[in-house]
Structure formats: C-alpha cells, structure tokens
Write a protein that holds these residues in place. Sequence first.
Motif, short mmCIF file in Angstrom:
data_model
loop_
_atom_site.label_atom_id
_atom_site.label_comp_id
_atom_site.label_asym_id
_atom_site.label_seq_id
_atom_site.Cartn_x
_atom_site.Cartn_y
_atom_site.Cartn_z
N UNK A 113 0.84 -1.20 0.00
CA UNK A 113 0.00 0.00 0.00
C UNK A 113 0.88 1.25 0.00
N UNK A 114 0.24 2.41 0.04
CA UNK A 114 0.97 3.67 -0.05
C UNK A 114 1.98 3.84 1.08
N UNK A 115 1.58 3.44 2.29
CA UNK A 115 2.49 3.57 3.44
C UNK A 115 3.72 2.71 3.25
N UNK A 116 3.51 1.47 2.81
CA UNK A 116 4.63 0.56 2.60
C UNK A 116 5.57 1.07 1.50
N UNK A 117 4.98 1.59 0.42
CA UNK A 117 5.79 2.06 -0.69
C UNK A 117 6.60 3.29 -0.31
N UNK A 118 6.02 4.18 0.52
CA UNK A 118 6.79 5.34 0.98
C UNK A 118 7.96 4.91 1.84
N UNK A 119 7.72 3.91 2.70
CA UNK A 119 8.79 3.40 3.54
C UNK A 119 9.90 2.78 2.70
N UNK A 120 9.51 2.06 1.66
CA UNK A 120 10.51 1.46 0.76
C UNK A 120 11.31 2.53 0.05
N UNK A 121 10.63 3.60 -0.38
CA UNK A 121 11.34 4.70 -1.04
C UNK A 121 12.36 5.33 -0.09
#
Length: 214
Positions: A113-121
């Motif tokens: 989700x968006x939260x996970x993708x921001x953390x990955x970035x």
Amino acid sequence: MLSVNQNTGELFLYGAVGASWFDDSFSSVEVIQALATIGNKRAIVRINSPGGVADEGIAIYNAIKRHKAGADTHVDALAASAASVIALAGETRTTSKGARWMIHRALTIELGNATQLRKTADTLETYDRSLVEIYSEYMAKGTDVMALLEAETWYTGPEAVAVGLSTANGGESDARPTVASWFKNPPAALVQQSVRSHKAYARAKAFGTQLLTR
C-alpha cells in the motif's frame, strides 16, 4: 559463478551479485571463503557482472579491502550496479579492452500500500546515500555523484579512468557481458554483444557443449 585459482590468487566473480536460483551468481560468503583459500597471496579479482544485491556488493567490497595481502581488481567485461562497487575495492583497478562500468541509483520491486511504498522509497534513499559515500571516495571532489546515479551513467575504460573509478586500461578478455533487466539505457553495442553471446550459449546448450566463461 565464483572460481578461484589458488596458484595465482585470482578470483573470478562472474554473474549476478548475491545468491540466485535463476542465474550464475556469487555471494559475499563465497567471496570471503575464496579469499581465505589464497592465504597470503595478493588477490587478483576479475569481474564480469551486471550487479545484483546492494548489501552483498558492499559486503564483498569490504571483504576485499580487508584482505591483508592486498588486492587488485580487473573489469573483464562489465562492472555494473553493485559490481561497480566491488570493482572499487582494488588498490589498482584495471579495465580490459572494451569493458564497461555502470553506476545507478538503488532500485527494487515492491508490492504494497501507499504507506509501505513510501517506507521502501525512504529505504532506497538510504542506499543511495551509501553509494554516494563510496563512489565519492574515488571520484573528483565536487562531482555530483547523485546526478550520475540518477542518470544511470555508463563508462568505457578510458572514461572510467578519467573520472577516477578505474586506474588503468589494459589487457584483453574473452568474457562476454550480460544485459540485465534493471538496466534503463545500456549502450547499443553492449546489447548487441550480449544478444550474440546468448545465441552462442543457446546453440552450445542444444549440442550439449560444456561452456566455460574463461
């Protein structure tokens, strides 16, 4: 694939960086073990790799730097992505005729989700900073290393010497580079060379020929 010549102290690091079920590869554990087998010999590390796992590349870089007898690296055909970090570990860093280097930003494949993708970035950016730190030790002061990583920058041997990645050009190698799926803009000549290499490999496999990289 990793092979060692204990008589000469040569380590051949050919294939993807990090253990892989799908391609020829080599891991940091294998490199550490290989360095131990050559003992007090100076290591000659020969590289032909499209890169792979950043953590593994950094671990191999540090393992080579720690080798007490010293080490020199030779780019036989390609030192791209994480493999370019490994190539920097040599006190001398020779690029063979026609060989190339490539540097780029860290990347990954992620589902979430968006939260996970921001953390990955955010995590990827920490890797980028680590890469900038390493490359900046060798490139001229004031070089905008991040811009070079962003652009996925390719270097011929002479260009790699000019920017400080390589220390010399020389020698020839029969090694053939592999174009990886994570390359954004590989040189056309490299793509053509890789296609010819893959076709030769397929023909040899069809006839049951045992292929040797060197």
